[in-house]
Enzyme design. Structure first.
Site, PDB file in Angstrom:
ATOM      1  N   PHE A 136       0.862  -1.188   0.000  1.00 10.83           N
ATOM      2  CA  PHE A 136       0.000   0.000   0.000  1.00 10.83           C
ATOM      3  C   PHE A 136       0.892   1.230   0.000  1.00 10.83           C
ATOM      4  CE2 PHE A 136      -2.453   3.454   1.844  1.00 10.83           C
ATOM      5  CZ  PHE A 136      -3.571   3.414   1.028  1.00 10.83           C
ATOM      6  N   ASP A 221       9.326   2.750   1.515  1.00 11.47           N
ATOM      7  CA  ASP A 221       8.155   3.468   2.015  1.00 11.47           C
ATOM      8  C   ASP A 221       8.078   3.232   3.524  1.00 11.47           C
ATOM      9  OD1 ASP A 221       5.646   4.252   2.853  1.00 11.47           O
ATOM     10  OD2 ASP A 221       4.573   3.362   1.159  1.00 11.47           O
ATOM     11  N   LYS A 250       2.853   9.953   8.452  1.00  8.98           N
ATOM     12  CA  LYS A 250       2.091   9.467   9.603  1.00  8.98           C
ATOM     13  C   LYS A 250       2.652   9.928  10.945  1.00  8.98           C
ATOM     14  CE  LYS A 250      -0.179   5.473   7.424  1.00  8.98           C
ATOM     15  NZ  LYS A 250      -1.520   6.025   7.400  1.00  8.98           N
TER      16      LYS A 250
END
Length: 395
Positions: A136, A221, A250
């Site tokens: 993702f 990532d 995040k």
């Protein structure tokens, strides 16, 4: 149905179901309260974004002080919080250059854009990026193409070209996919939304060696795994490698929107006009992120992720021993998952929510745990007690 939920259903596009059915109005640390005053232990934490929990005093103070000075300025001028945060990220990562943006998807877009320019300059125009199935990387059109989930891709075809998806943790498949058009490999060190899939210690080292052998860029990532969540400040440190490009987001902002991509000297090939962002690295969010990252490092929250994460894992393994419906417990630090033998993930999340524990279901069979990095063993004990009761009810 509450008044707020009725309004939400009236006004919002139906892009995702608010599956737990609660309306949160207040948070403090690892706890949150809904509009009826009910308390919850929050082990979703804004999908791992609330690294210090809800409304941490460090974040409140940074917001208050910076909002009195300067909130936004264009990239035509320099701002001090942005420069200070850049120095902190670069010194802690071992990379050389940085660009700030607002979300993990934007950071991954920027990383791919950078890799494509590198391919033009150094790899005879190569532009293809190989990523993993079950990955993702975001919801933009290009990142849907990079994300290895056909169910996310099908509604939006034709997708942007230049992406190939291969099985995760399969170095042979990855090697076979590399061709003359390949400029980079994009991976999560540990797959988050894919089910918290942790590769063996050798996998990322083999990927790093493949990139070095073929002259490719390795993009990691770390939007979810970075900022201490897996027990080291950056997850790649736990695998004994370093990427050419890294994306972060995040937990960096502790709840405010900020992200970035970093690159080593060779990969950082952007020139004037190649990229930009109106809000990226704005003084307000940069000041908060700087305060969050300094707190994470000063208070050794990666160490807390190791200690409490290990305890949490042991307690979850205890549930696995007790209940045959629990198939597997996996993860690292405070990014953990429990997989069941039956498709009960959503039912489990709802049953736990009724008992005051917020969890993230990955249907059909997996629950993902992403609590704040400040949680205690006592928080874990409460969570496991609720999990046990929910399993007992559903079984």
């Amino acid at each position: 149905m509450s008044h707020w939920i009725e309004l939400d259903k009236r006004y919002f596009m139906d892009t995702g179901h608010r599956r737990l059915g609660v309306t949160l109005v207040r948070g403090e640390g690892a706890r949150a309260w809904d509009d009826a005053g009910k308390e919850y232990l929050d082990f979703i934490a804004g999908w791992a974004a609330c690294s210090l929990g809800h409304c941490h005093p460090i974040i409140q103070e940074a917001l208050r002080e910076q909002s009195k000075r300067l909130i936004l300025a264009s990239l035509d001028v320099y701002t001090i919080p942005q420069i200070e945060l850049a120095e902190l990220l670069i010194s802690s990562s071992g990379l050389a250059k940085i660009f700030f943006c607002n979300s993990g998807a934007e950071a991954n877009e920027g990383a791919v854009k950078l890799a494509r320019k590198y391919g033009k300059l150094h790899l005879n125009g190569a532009y293809e990026v190989i990523s993993a199935l079950k990955s993702f990387h975001g919801r933009t059109l290009a990142m849907v193409a990079a994300t290895g989930k056909p169910e996310y891709q099908a509604p939006f075809t034709p997708l942007p070209e230049g992406f190939r998806n291969v099985p995760y943790n399969d170095i042979a498949a990855l090697r076979a996919a590399v061709g003359e058009r390949t400029c980079a490999i994009l991976l999560e060190p540990i797959q988050g939304e894919g089910g918290v899939n942790v590769p063996p210690e050798t996998y990322l080292k083999e990927v790093r060696a493949l990139c070095d052998e073929r002259g490719l860029l390795l993009i990691l990532d770390e939007v979810q795994t970075g900022c201490g969540r897996t027990g080291t400040l950056w997850a790649y440190e736990g695998f004994g490698i370093r990427p050419d490009i890294m994306t972060v987001g995040k937990g960096l902002g502790g709840g405010v929107p900020i992200a970035a991509f970093l690159a080593n000297e060779q990969a950082a090939c952007f020139g004037p006009g190649d990229h930009g962002s109106t809000y990226g690295g704005n003084p307000l969010c940069a000041a908060v992120a700087g305060a969050v990252l300094r707190f994470i490092m000063k208070e050794d929250l990666p160490g807390n992720a190791v200690r409490v994460g290990s305890y949490f894992r042991e307690r979850l393994l205890g549930l696995q021993e007790e209940w045959d419906i629990v198939k597997e417990v996996r993860g690292r630090g405070l990014l953990l998952a429990m997989e069941f033998t039956k498709p009960i993930a959503l039912a489990m999340a709802k049953a736990c929510c009724e008992r005051g524990l917020l969890l993230n279901p990955i249907p059909p069979q997996t629950i993902r745990f992403m609590p704040p990095l400040i949680i205690s063993p006592q928080d874990v004990d409460r969570a496991v007690m609720i999990l046990d009761a929910a399993i007992r009810q559903i079984k």
